[in-house]
Structures are given as structure tokens and as C-alpha cells.
Scaffold this motif. Sequence first.
Motif, mmCIF file in Angstrom:
data_model
loop_
_atom_site.group_PDB
_atom_site.id
_atom_site.type_symbol
_atom_site.label_atom_id
_atom_site.label_comp_id
_atom_site.label_asym_id
_atom_site.label_seq_id
_atom_site.Cartn_x
_atom_site.Cartn_y
_atom_site.Cartn_z
ATOM 1 N N LYS A 191 27.589 41.309 60.825
ATOM 2 C CA LYS A 191 26.911 42.538 61.234
ATOM 3 C C LYS A 191 27.924 43.570 61.699
ATOM 4 N N VAL A 232 28.128 42.131 71.986
ATOM 5 C CA VAL A 232 28.807 43.258 71.351
ATOM 6 C C VAL A 232 28.315 44.577 71.938
ATOM 7 N N GLN A 233 27.004 44.729 72.055
ATOM 8 C CA GLN A 233 26.465 45.990 72.557
ATOM 9 C C GLN A 233 26.875 46.255 73.996
ATOM 10 N N ASP A 259 24.518 39.816 69.580
ATOM 11 C CA ASP A 259 24.118 41.219 69.655
ATOM 12 C C ASP A 259 24.320 41.774 71.054
ATOM 13 N N TYR A 270 28.464 47.364 63.896
ATOM 14 C CA TYR A 270 27.928 48.131 65.029
ATOM 15 C C TYR A 270 28.704 49.436 65.143
ATOM 16 N N GLY A 271 28.018 50.477 65.565
ATOM 17 C CA GLY A 271 28.695 51.728 65.854
ATOM 18 C C GLY A 271 29.044 52.508 64.607
#
Length: 536
Positions: free
Chosen positions: A95, A69-70, A66, A97-98
Motif C-alpha cells: 500500500k 504509518v498514518q 495502517d 500513503y501520501g
Amino acid sequence: MTTYRRRRASSVALLAVLLGVAALPPPTHTPAPTPAPSPSLAAGPVAQQPPLLDQAKVDNAVAQLDGLVQAAMKQTGVPGVAVGVVYGDKVVFAKGYGVRKVGAPGAVAPDTVFQLASLSKPLASTVVAGVVGGGKVAWNDPVVKHDPAFALKDPWVTRNATVADLFSHRSGLPDHAGDLLEDLGFDRAYILSRLRLEPLAPFRASYFYTNFGLTAAALAVAKAAGRSWEQLSAQTLYQPLGMTDTSSEFADFEKNPDRAVGHVKVGDAWQAKYVRDPQAQSPAGGVSSTVDDMVKWMRLQLGGGRYEGKQLIDAMALQETHLPHNVAAPPRAPDGPVGFYGLGFNVDYDEFGRLRLGHSGAFDLGAATNVTMLPGEGLGIVVLTNAQPIGVAEAVAYNFMDIASYGRQKTDWLPFMLGVLQKMESADTSKTDYAKPPANPAAAKPVSAYTGTYANEYYGPLTVTAQGDKLTMTLGPKKQAFPLTHYDADTFSYQTTGENAVGLDGATFTVDGAGPAAQVRVAHLDADGWGTFTRS
């Protein structure tokens, strides 16, 4: 003007080869010997090194995903990312994201569809392995055996080039042969027919990354199976594996409401500006898929062709794809790393002797992907993004593998990748700055000296028309128009377009005396010597 070719997509793939070797530090002990390239598995499967990882080490790496990636998204602004991890035949992470599209509703999820770009290649080799396992085709079959229309410039090479030769980029075709035809709108059949005109490097003694060479081999296998490539892919791999959102048809991607559209960087902002239709090179770059589907494929790969207790792909035919078939990155020093290419895979061995498989995908019009696997550990990660390649997909994957292997990042991969990809981008421009004409340019001839139709066996006709004193160059079956701007004497600039665009480039006419131009040389089409058009 300098002759050059857009090489960024292949550079991303080659970079993955190099980084697969360089991702781990130099050994502090004597490493296990690297297996030599092998044309077959007659001696049996390649032995794996004993596993070094355990559940706790993998869990530690997964727990940090997490943050990885963030942080990458915050630093780069990449709109959407999806990540999946497999370990021990189980999906341990999936998962999104974005967002799927900047400025529009819709979050990325594990079942959001992304374009895979060249990550399509290892899926294609998996499909072919399924056919090979069924006995209809062999990896060492000549392509012409199954597709009599296949032809390269040298008749001997045409007779002898095998499916494996084209899947490992050792046929001698030039780097990205045919890609510029695709940019101009030519269809698959036309592009493949023009491979016979391409100059060849030494057969089986060179590495040049060719989307349409691999496509030619894949289509030959499909002909042997009596189906289209798109049907063969679905029936051999996607349907048996339950990859319900995966397709080799661009139309399926385009009509899926849960798709991540491509983005490019314009100034400081990411924009969904282009649509990349890769159908002509579907086996090499035309697959769309999701993290939920790709983790199933990774389980199949890491399980030697088995999935949920069933042998879906023959183990020996599949493992052939994991062997080094070509040297993609020769060592640059006596003790430097060597990068190999298998059949649709980058193939390397780390300091512990572990086999490392991977591939990156890159559309400059808006997609970047990566898969990295350690088969002996049963560990794999896939990263999909909806932005042009800047290194995020590779950085996330390599940072994860570092943490799994060492408990921490041995290299901060994101700034490294950003720097490397920026250098590639700057290298993919003309050596002449056509935005800055000479202070005292020589005058052009009257427009009538340049107008007319010019012939070319490879690219087809080029037409130059005039409206007042403004010239326009038209190319391709869709009659793409390129306005010409005077630069100096008989040289004009034009804006390149498509996946292989290089910004402003030059077109130079050859005018003898007072007569009309006899020829025009279009610089960015001249990579393989076919950029000169002769007046009809």
C-alpha cells in the motif's frame, strides 16, 4: 578547526545493526547460541530456529500497519510512504500513503518508484550471488583478478582484497571513502581511481562503511560477466524476477512519471528542493524500485533464491550473503549486543535465536528506506519514504515486527528514532560556529594574497578568484563555486553542498610574511587528510 566526516548515512546503517539486536528485550531464558562469522558455506546452510509465528499473529500485525504509518506521517509530516509485507511466500500487504511531491497532484501507490539509497546494497549482493552461482566469480576472488585497474594504497591489500571483503566493509578503506568526490561532481572512474590514495585501517580487522569500495567490487564482477553493472543487474535479477519498475540507472528513475521525489525539511515544511543523482555509486546506492517489485525480491530472499517455483539465484551463493562476515557493532558491555554485517546485509540474531536480516537506506537530500526480514519465519517488511532520514522507515518496520512477535509494541520506536536521528544531525556540523565571527576578528590580507590555483592529487585543482574584495573558491570538474566570507585572520567560511553537506565550514590559508598564501586547508574535505591544497 576540527577534522571530521559526515557519517550520518553510515550511522543510519549502523543504527539498523544495533536496533536489529535491540529490537527485542533481553532474554528471559537461555538464548540459542549465535553463529560465529563464517567465510564459507562448506558445512552447509545455517539451520533456522523453529518458527514462532503463525498466520493469526501476522494478520494481527498487518491489521495495525495502517495506523502505524498514518500516525508516523501525522507526527512527522513525511510526504509519502509505501509499505509491503511478505509472509509464507505470499504478499499480504502492499500500500502507498501520501503524495509523490508536496504541492503537486499524484498519490503514492504500491507501484510508485522510490530511490532506495543504501537499500541498493542487498540487491547488489543478490546480483553478485547470481553470478557466483553461475561459476564465473567466487565471493573470495580477489577484486584485482577481475579488474586489474583496482588499487588500494597497500599493494598487498590490493592483491588480496576480495569481493566479500568489500561487500562486508572490511577492506580497511575509511568510512565513506570517495563520497566527497561524488559531491563535487567527479564521475565513477575518477572516484574509484582515487581509492588508491586513501589511508587504510587494518585489513579484515575493521568496519568502515564504504559505498565506493562496494561499488568497486560490484563492477569487477560485472567485468567478469562481460557486461556493465546496470546491464548485469537487470539481466540477472530485475528481469527474471519481473521487477519491471526497478533500475540501476538514475535516468530511468528520473524519467518515470510515477516517481516519489525527495524532500528535505526546511523550517517546519517539507520541500522537494534537491535532486540526488547516485549513478556513480549505483551498486551501493543507485537503485530505484517500488513496493510491488521489492516484495518480489523479499520472496526470493525468504525463499532461498526460489521464486514462483524456479531457482533463480543459487541457494548457497545467496545464503553466503546472510552470514556474519564482519563485526559492525562490537559489544559495549560484557553482555551487550553485537551487530554483524554480512554481504550487503545487516545480520543479527534475536533472543529466540532467529536470524534477522535488514538494511536501511538514507539520502540526506530526500530518501529513507528500510527492509527487515526474519527468514526462519518467512516474514519480511519493506518501507520506502520520499523524505530525508528521520527514522520513519525504521520505526514502521520495527513496530510491525514487535507486534508480530509479541502482539504489541514493546518499544515506541518513532520517538526513539526521531531522537537518535536528530542527535546524528547535530553531530554532523562543524565544531566552529562560522555564523558567529569573533567579536574582534583579525583582519584579512589583501585578496591578492589568496587568489590563485592550488593543487591536490586527490581532489584536483582548487581556484580562488576575486571580484572586488569578494573571494570565491572553485572546485571539481563542474567548477562548483563556493563564495568565501571572512571569519578571522586567514580563515574564511563557506557553505557546503551535496549529500555530505555540513552547513557552514571553514577554509584556512597559510600565509608566510608578505607573500601569497602557500596553502589552503578546506575543513570538510580533510576527513582522510586530503583537505590541504598547495599553490601551483
